[in-house]
Design a protein around this motif. Sequence first.
Motif, PDB file in Angstrom:
ATOM      1  N   SER A  82     -44.101  22.035 -11.407  1.00 31.97           N
ATOM      2  CA  SER A  82     -44.759  21.442 -10.233  1.00 31.97           C
ATOM      3  C   SER A  82     -45.758  22.414  -9.621  1.00 31.97           C
ATOM      4  CB  SER A  82     -43.697  21.095  -9.189  1.00 31.97           C
ATOM      5  OG  SER A  82     -43.112  22.280  -8.707  1.00 31.97           O
ATOM      6  N   PRO A  83     -46.714  21.910  -8.822  1.00 32.66           N
ATOM      7  CA  PRO A  83     -47.673  22.791  -8.148  1.00 32.66           C
ATOM      8  C   PRO A  83     -46.981  23.803  -7.237  1.00 32.66           C
ATOM      9  CG  PRO A  83     -48.409  20.507  -8.002  1.00 32.66           C
ATOM     10  CD  PRO A  83     -47.033  20.477  -8.613  1.00 32.66           C
ATOM     11  N   GLU A  84     -45.884  23.389  -6.592  1.00 34.46           N
ATOM     12  CA  GLU A  84     -45.159  24.310  -5.703  1.00 34.46           C
ATOM     13  C   GLU A  84     -44.568  25.462  -6.503  1.00 34.46           C
ATOM     14  OE1 GLU A  84     -44.386  20.918  -5.804  1.00 34.46           O
ATOM     15  OE2 GLU A  84     -45.796  20.493  -4.176  1.00 34.46           O
ATOM     16  N   GLU A  85     -43.975  25.130  -7.634  1.00 38.24           N
ATOM     17  CA  GLU A  85     -43.368  26.162  -8.482  1.00 38.24           C
ATOM     18  C   GLU A  85     -44.457  27.074  -9.055  1.00 38.24           C
ATOM     19  OE1 GLU A  85     -40.477  27.029  -8.680  1.00 38.24           O
ATOM     20  OE2 GLU A  85     -40.138  28.089 -10.563  1.00 38.24           O
ATOM     21  N   LEU A  86     -45.601  26.497  -9.415  1.00 44.12           N
ATOM     22  CA  LEU A  86     -46.713  27.307  -9.912  1.00 44.12           C
ATOM     23  C   LEU A  86     -47.152  28.308  -8.848  1.00 44.12           C
ATOM     24  CD1 LEU A  86     -49.210  25.025 -11.877  1.00 44.12           C
ATOM     25  CD2 LEU A  86     -47.856  26.933 -12.728  1.00 44.12           C
ATOM     26  N   GLN A  87     -47.219  27.831  -7.603  1.00 45.24           N
ATOM     27  CA  GLN A  87     -47.618  28.700  -6.493  1.00 45.24           C
ATOM     28  C   GLN A  87     -46.622  29.849  -6.336  1.00 45.24           C
ATOM     29  OE1 GLN A  87     -50.457  28.498  -4.632  1.00 45.24           O
ATOM     30  NE2 GLN A  87     -49.761  30.472  -3.862  1.00 45.24           N
ATOM     31  N   ARG A  88     -45.326  29.510  -6.439  1.00 42.71           N
ATOM     32  CA  ARG A  88     -44.277  30.524  -6.302  1.00 42.71           C
ATOM     33  C   ARG A  88     -44.398  31.565  -7.426  1.00 42.71           C
ATOM     34  NH1 ARG A  88     -39.245  32.071  -7.579  1.00 42.71           N
ATOM     35  NH2 ARG A  88     -39.107  30.733  -9.412  1.00 42.71           N
ATOM     36  N   LEU A  89     -44.643  31.093  -8.637  1.00 43.40           N
ATOM     37  CA  LEU A  89     -44.755  32.004  -9.779  1.00 43.40           C
ATOM     38  C   LEU A  89     -46.005  32.870  -9.656  1.00 43.40           C
ATOM     39  CD1 LEU A  89     -43.694  29.545 -12.604  1.00 43.40           C
ATOM     40  CD2 LEU A  89     -42.375  31.448 -11.679  1.00 43.40           C
ATOM     41  N   ARG A  90     -47.087  32.253  -9.118  1.00 39.61           N
ATOM     42  CA  ARG A  90     -48.320  33.016  -8.936  1.00 39.61           C
ATOM     43  C   ARG A  90     -48.091  34.152  -7.934  1.00 39.61           C
ATOM     44  NH1 ARG A  90     -53.845  30.970  -8.192  1.00 39.61           N
ATOM     45  NH2 ARG A  90     -53.002  28.956  -7.643  1.00 39.61           N
ATOM     46  N   ASP A  91     -47.405  33.823  -6.829  1.00 38.51           N
ATOM     47  CA  ASP A  91     -47.108  34.849  -5.830  1.00 38.51           C
ATOM     48  C   ASP A  91     -46.275  35.973  -6.432  1.00 38.51           C
ATOM     49  OD1 ASP A  91     -48.471  33.367  -4.016  1.00 38.51           O
ATOM     50  OD2 ASP A  91     -46.702  32.529  -3.016  1.00 38.51           O
ATOM     51  N   LEU A  92     -45.296  35.575  -7.231  1.00 39.83           N
ATOM     52  CA  LEU A  92     -44.394  36.557  -7.844  1.00 39.83           C
ATOM     53  C   LEU A  92     -45.157  37.476  -8.802  1.00 39.83           C
ATOM     54  CD1 LEU A  92     -41.404  37.311  -7.987  1.00 39.83           C
ATOM     55  CD2 LEU A  92     -41.161  35.695  -9.879  1.00 39.83           C
ATOM     56  N   ALA A  93     -46.068  36.914  -9.583  1.00 34.53           N
ATOM     57  CA  ALA A  93     -46.769  37.708 -10.590  1.00 34.53           C
ATOM     58  C   ALA A  93     -47.885  38.552  -9.989  1.00 34.53           C
ATOM     59  CB  ALA A  93     -47.336  36.781 -11.667  1.00 34.53           C
ATOM     60  N   THR A  94     -48.618  37.988  -9.032  1.00 30.96           N
ATOM     61  CA  THR A  94     -49.815  38.685  -8.555  1.00 30.96           C
ATOM     62  C   THR A  94     -49.544  39.643  -7.403  1.00 30.96           C
ATOM     63  OG1 THR A  94     -50.372  36.819  -7.109  1.00 30.96           O
ATOM     64  CG2 THR A  94     -51.383  36.837  -9.295  1.00 30.96           C
ATOM     65  N   ASP A  95     -48.339  39.602  -6.831  1.00 34.67           N
ATOM     66  CA  ASP A  95     -47.990  40.565  -5.781  1.00 34.67           C
ATOM     67  C   ASP A  95     -47.076  41.625  -6.403  1.00 34.67           C
ATOM     68  OD1 ASP A  95     -47.116  42.019  -3.639  1.00 34.67           O
ATOM     69  OD2 ASP A  95     -46.728  40.268  -2.363  1.00 34.67           O
ATOM     70  N   HIS A  96     -47.671  42.793  -6.656  1.00 36.69           N
ATOM     71  CA  HIS A  96     -46.946  43.820  -7.394  1.00 36.69           C
ATOM     72  C   HIS A  96     -45.669  44.269  -6.678  1.00 36.69           C
ATOM     73  CE1 HIS A  96     -46.463  46.875 -10.409  1.00 36.69           C
ATOM     74  NE2 HIS A  96     -46.372  47.817  -9.491  1.00 36.69           N
ATOM     75  N   SER A  97     -45.683  44.210  -5.321  1.00 34.95           N
ATOM     76  CA  SER A  97     -44.500  44.657  -4.576  1.00 34.95           C
ATOM     77  C   SER A  97     -43.298  43.740  -4.814  1.00 34.95           C
ATOM     78  CB  SER A  97     -44.817  44.734  -3.067  1.00 34.95           C
ATOM     79  OG  SER A  97     -45.045  43.430  -2.568  1.00 34.95           O
ATOM     80  N   LYS A  98     -43.561  42.542  -5.291  1.00 36.75           N
ATOM     81  CA  LYS A  98     -42.456  41.595  -5.517  1.00 36.75           C
ATOM     82  C   LYS A  98     -41.747  41.799  -6.844  1.00 36.75           C
ATOM     83  CE  LYS A  98     -43.994  37.923  -2.462  1.00 36.75           C
ATOM     84  NZ  LYS A  98     -44.574  36.583  -2.352  1.00 36.75           N
ATOM     85  N   HIS A  99     -42.360  42.573  -7.746  1.00 35.67           N
ATOM     86  CA  HIS A  99     -41.680  42.789  -9.030  1.00 35.67           C
ATOM     87  C   HIS A  99     -41.771  44.242  -9.496  1.00 35.67           C
ATOM     88  CE1 HIS A  99     -45.859  41.793 -10.294  1.00 35.67           C
ATOM     89  NE2 HIS A  99     -45.669  42.906 -10.938  1.00 35.67           N
ATOM     90  N   GLY A 100     -42.567  45.070  -8.801  1.00 39.23           N
ATOM     91  CA  GLY A 100     -42.729  46.449  -9.230  1.00 39.23           C
ATOM     92  C   GLY A 100     -41.469  47.281  -8.995  1.00 39.23           C
ATOM     93  N   SER A 101     -41.417  48.447  -9.600  1.00 43.45           N
ATOM     94  CA  SER A 101     -40.257  49.315  -9.390  1.00 43.45           C
ATOM     95  C   SER A 101     -40.324  49.904  -7.975  1.00 43.45           C
ATOM     96  CB  SER A 101     -40.238  50.428 -10.424  1.00 43.45           C
ATOM     97  OG  SER A 101     -41.282  51.331 -10.140  1.00 43.45           O
TER      98      SER A 101
END
Length: 103
Positions: A82-101
Motif C-alpha cells: 500500500s502507499p502507506e506502507e511504501l511511505q513507512r519503508l521509504r522513511d525507514l530506508a532514507t533516514d539513516h538514524s532509523k537503521h544505522g548503528s
Amino acid sequence: MNHPKSMVAEILILAVSGGVGASLALQLAEHGVGIAAIVCAVCAVVAAGVALAAQVGQGLRTTVYTCPAKGCRVSIRAAGTSPEELQRLRDLATDHSKHGSAR
Ligand SMILES: [Zn+2]
C-alpha cells in the motif's frame, strides 16, 4: 489495473516478440524449413519474450529506496504494497538514524 505502466510494457514486449515470431515463421516457411523446426524456433522467440516481459514488469512494479548516507548500503525493495506502507519503508530506508548503528 493497479499498474498500468508495467502492464503496457509487458503487453508491448509480448506483442513485439509475437510479431518477431510470426515474421520468423514466414521467412523459415519461405525457405522450405520443416514445420517442426519452425514451431521450435517460434516457441523459443515467444518464450524469450514472455520471460523478458515478466522480468521488466516485475522491475517496474518494484520500488527501491536506498539510504543516502555515505558508506551505508541499506536499501529496501518493495512490491505490491500500500502507499502507506511504501511511505513507512521509504522513511525507514532514507533516514539513516532509523537503521544505522549506534556508534
Ligand atoms: Zn543508512
